[in-house]
Design an enzyme around this catalytic site. Structure first.
Site, PDB file in Angstrom:
ATOM      1  N   GLU A 168       0.666  -1.402  -0.095  1.00  0.00           N
ATOM      2  CA  GLU A 168       0.086  -0.140  -0.017  1.00  0.00           C
ATOM      3  C   GLU A 168       0.953   1.210  -0.045  1.00  0.00           C
ATOM      4  O   GLU A 168       0.804   2.138   1.013  1.00  0.00           O
ATOM      5  CB  GLU A 168      -0.888  -0.180   1.125  1.00  0.00           C
ATOM      6  CG  GLU A 168      -1.907  -1.274   1.354  1.00  0.00           C
ATOM      7  CD  GLU A 168      -2.968  -1.127   2.353  1.00  0.00           C
ATOM      8  OE1 GLU A 168      -2.699  -0.245   3.304  1.00  0.00           O
ATOM      9  OE2 GLU A 168      -3.844  -1.940   2.456  1.00  0.00           O
ATOM     10  N   GLU A 354      -5.396  -8.502   1.015  1.00  0.00           N
ATOM     11  CA  GLU A 354      -6.103  -8.174   2.322  1.00  0.00           C
ATOM     12  C   GLU A 354      -7.625  -8.057   1.839  1.00  0.00           C
ATOM     13  O   GLU A 354      -7.602  -7.177   1.110  1.00  0.00           O
ATOM     14  CB  GLU A 354      -5.428  -7.162   2.908  1.00  0.00           C
ATOM     15  CG  GLU A 354      -4.245  -7.231   3.540  1.00  0.00           C
ATOM     16  CD  GLU A 354      -3.454  -5.938   4.252  1.00  0.00           C
ATOM     17  OE1 GLU A 354      -4.405  -5.103   4.502  1.00  0.00           O
ATOM     18  OE2 GLU A 354      -2.501  -6.064   4.330  1.00  0.00           O
TER      19      GLU A 354
HETATM   20  C1  GBH Z   1      -4.336  -2.090   5.825  1.00  0.00           C
HETATM   21  O1  GBH Z   1      -4.284  -0.728   5.410  1.00  0.00           O
HETATM   22  C2  GBH Z   1      -2.988  -2.470   6.179  1.00  0.00           C
HETATM   23  O2  GBH Z   1      -2.409  -3.034   5.087  1.00  0.00           O
HETATM   24  C3  GBH Z   1      -3.191  -3.343   7.512  1.00  0.00           C
HETATM   25  O3  GBH Z   1      -1.788  -3.069   8.077  1.00  0.00           O
HETATM   26  C4  GBH Z   1      -4.146  -2.896   8.068  1.00  0.00           C
HETATM   27  O4  GBH Z   1      -3.934  -3.498   9.467  1.00  0.00           O
HETATM   28  C5  GBH Z   1      -5.400  -3.255   7.594  1.00  0.00           C
HETATM   29  O5  GBH Z   1      -5.494  -2.497   6.398  1.00  0.00           O
HETATM   30  C6  GBH Z   1      -6.588  -2.672   8.399  1.00  0.00           C
HETATM   31  O6  GBH Z   1      -6.612  -1.396   8.555  1.00  0.00           O
HETATM   32  O7  GBH Z   1     -10.380   4.412   9.445  1.00  0.00           O
HETATM   33  O8  GBH Z   1     -12.628   4.783   8.933  1.00  0.00           O
HETATM   34  O9  GBH Z   1     -10.858   5.506   7.392  1.00  0.00           O
HETATM   35  C7  GBH Z   1      -5.814  -0.308   4.879  1.00  0.00           C
HETATM   36  C8  GBH Z   1      -5.968   1.024   5.138  1.00  0.00           C
HETATM   37  C9  GBH Z   1      -7.054   2.121   6.991  1.00  0.00           C
HETATM   38  C10 GBH Z   1      -8.255   0.305   5.594  1.00  0.00           C
HETATM   39  C11 GBH Z   1      -7.993   2.138   8.005  1.00  0.00           C
HETATM   40  C12 GBH Z   1      -9.304   0.507   6.581  1.00  0.00           C
HETATM   41  C13 GBH Z   1     -10.431   1.819   8.031  1.00  0.00           C
HETATM   42  C14 GBH Z   1     -11.422   2.919   7.975  1.00  0.00           C
HETATM   43  N1  GBH Z   1      -6.841   0.797   6.317  1.00  0.00           N
HETATM   44  N2  GBH Z   1      -9.437   1.741   7.462  1.00  0.00           N
HETATM   45  S1  GBH Z   1     -11.143   4.456   8.394  1.00  0.00           S
END
Ligand code: GBH
Length: 448
Positions: A168, A354
């Protein structure tokens, strides 16, 4: 036995995913250097409740037990990341053999259990020493990354069949350097766009380094892609959605697969940069042929124009049924993204590296963690992936995020993504209902 109604091709890679800083702990052991996430998580106010990855899931010590759980789950593959500061503590310069030894044992442990390793070289834990010389704002970091890739490949290249350069780049660049919610906590759009380029360049240089080292494995990169829709057919909303799509998706897909930044990028980012950091040959490196492409999918956005910034801005319209992370559950977005990548960008094999759902899981009186919502989430997303396959998208694998609960970056231990529950005080792992369900999916090679 009745045939499963949603059946995947033989050899489909059912996996599970994690990342080093989120699970390993042992941050000061065996010569590991510090990373930007050590610094950031120890900065007051940066992470919810002051949580850090100092101990996390203590996977660095419990890896054998964890690999046994993966074997019990029945996965064919496991996606993990290597911590750059374990291998090269200062980011460049001396290699730390003890750091490489850990991943060497891990890879052998996977192979002994019949699990295929998928290795991510960079899941956000940049050595702090490189941040001190500018981090991703500094072009040299790309070169150091390629050297690091060669070192890891030199040790594990004979046994790891799937290599991902970056996880990412959007999150590293934008969440880390524009929003400042992730390490290194910078809030500067010019720096963020520079970081996009240097991350992509790092990917390109690493691919070249892996190929030069006679890479036997498949080489790819993982991007987080979003499904973006205008909230209405008002041209202002349509234009805003197009800008968000540029910012979240096309800034990565176009350089990787078309060797060019999107045509609307120059005008959109003109107020902050003239892209003077792009040198001759960079885009050819960035777009060098890959063997597979990883897609992380979490978010679908409905987008409206932002009255406060009608020229550059956008506004996300909240979902009807928000989840704990405020996003909602939209499996159709995954199908859409897979279709788009396959149709508009590349014929490469695709892997869902993922997708997952954050919940506030807890054990019931009988000890069971009844995460039925997560089961529904994965059921929907596996169906969506299957729909894409049926339409001819060359999807070869699916990796739920995450194998176990872990350090969820700025949310610390406050939300859980695992299919195994981790009780942090005792480090006890317990399969949630979703883990038992997923084991059944793997056994059936699909959904009954
Ligand atoms: C992934 O990031 C990562 O690769 C991983 O390490 C991480 O643990 C996983 O996702 C879960 O987050 O906070 O309301 O905007 C992706 C980016 C950012 C996606 C937080 C999910 C939650 C929505 N992530 N997001 S919000």
């Amino acid at each position: 036995m009745p045939e499963p109604s949603v059946r995947f091709p033989d050899g489909f890679l059912w996996g599970a995913a994690t990342a080093a800083y989120q699970i390993e702990g042992a941050v000061a052991e065996d010569g590991r250097g510090s990373s930007i996430w050590d610094t950031f998580s120890h900065t007051p106010g940066a992470v919810l409740r002051g949580d850090t990855g100092d101990i996390a899931c203590d996977h660095y010590h419990r890896w054998r037990e964890d690999l046994d759980l993966l074997r019990d789950l029945g996965v064919g593959a496991y996606r993990f990341s290597v911590a750059w500061p374990r291998v090269i503590p200062a980011g460049t310069g001396p290699v730390n053999p003890a750091g490489l030894d850990f991943y060497d044992r891990l890879v052998d442990g996977l192979l002994e259990r019949g699990i295929t390793p998928m290795l991510t070289l960079y899941h956000w834990d940049l050595p702090q020493a490189l941040q001190d010389t500018g981090g991703w704002a500094n072009r040299d970091t790309a070169e150091h990354f390629a050297d690091y890739a060669s070192v890891v490949h030199g040790r594990l290249g004979d046994r790891v069949p799937y290599w991902l350069t970056l996880n990412e780049p959007y999150c590293s660049a934008v969440v880390g350097h524009l929003e400042g919610r992730h390490a290194p906590g910078v809030r500067d759009e010019r720096v963020a766009v520079t970081a996009v380029h240097h991350l992509l360049l790092a990917h390109g240089k690493a691919v070249a380094a892996l190929r030069a080292g006679g890479a036997t494995g498949q080489v790819g990169i993982t991007c987080n892609l979003t499904s973006v829709h205008p909230a209405s057919d008002d041209p202002a909303d349509v234009a805003a959605a197009r800008r968000l799509d540029l910012h979240e998706n096309r800034m990565y897909l176009d350089p990787l697969f078309r060797a060019a930044y999107p045509e609307d990028a120059a005008a959109h980012y003109a107020p902050v940069t003239d892209f003077g950091f792009v040198r001759d040959g960079d885009l050819q490196l960035i777009a060098a042929p890959l063997d597979f492409f990883g897609v992380n999918y979490y978010e679908r956005h409905h987008v409206a124009a932002d009255p406060a910034d009608p020229v550059r801005g956008w506004r996300r319209v909240p979902p009807e049924h928000p989840t704990v992370t405020d996003i909602g559950i939209h499996p159709e977005g995954l199908a859409e993204i897979l279709d788009r990548v396959a149709k508009e960008y590349t014929p490469l094999p695709l892997v869902v590296t993922e997708t997952g759902l954050a919940l506030h899981d807890y054990a019931g009186p009988d000890g069971e963690i009844a995460d039925d919502e997560r089961i529904a989430f994965f059921d929907g997303h596996i169906r969506a992936a299957h729909d894409a396959l049926t339409r001819g998208v060359p999807l070869i694998g699916f990796f739920p995020w995450s194998f176990m609960d872990n350090f969820e970056w700025a949310s610390g231990y406050g939300v859980r993504y695992g299919i195994y529950y981790v009780d942090y005080p005792t480090q006890r792992r317990t399969p949630k209902r979703s883990a038992r369900w997923y084991a059944g999916v793997i056994r059936a090679n699909g959904l009954e």
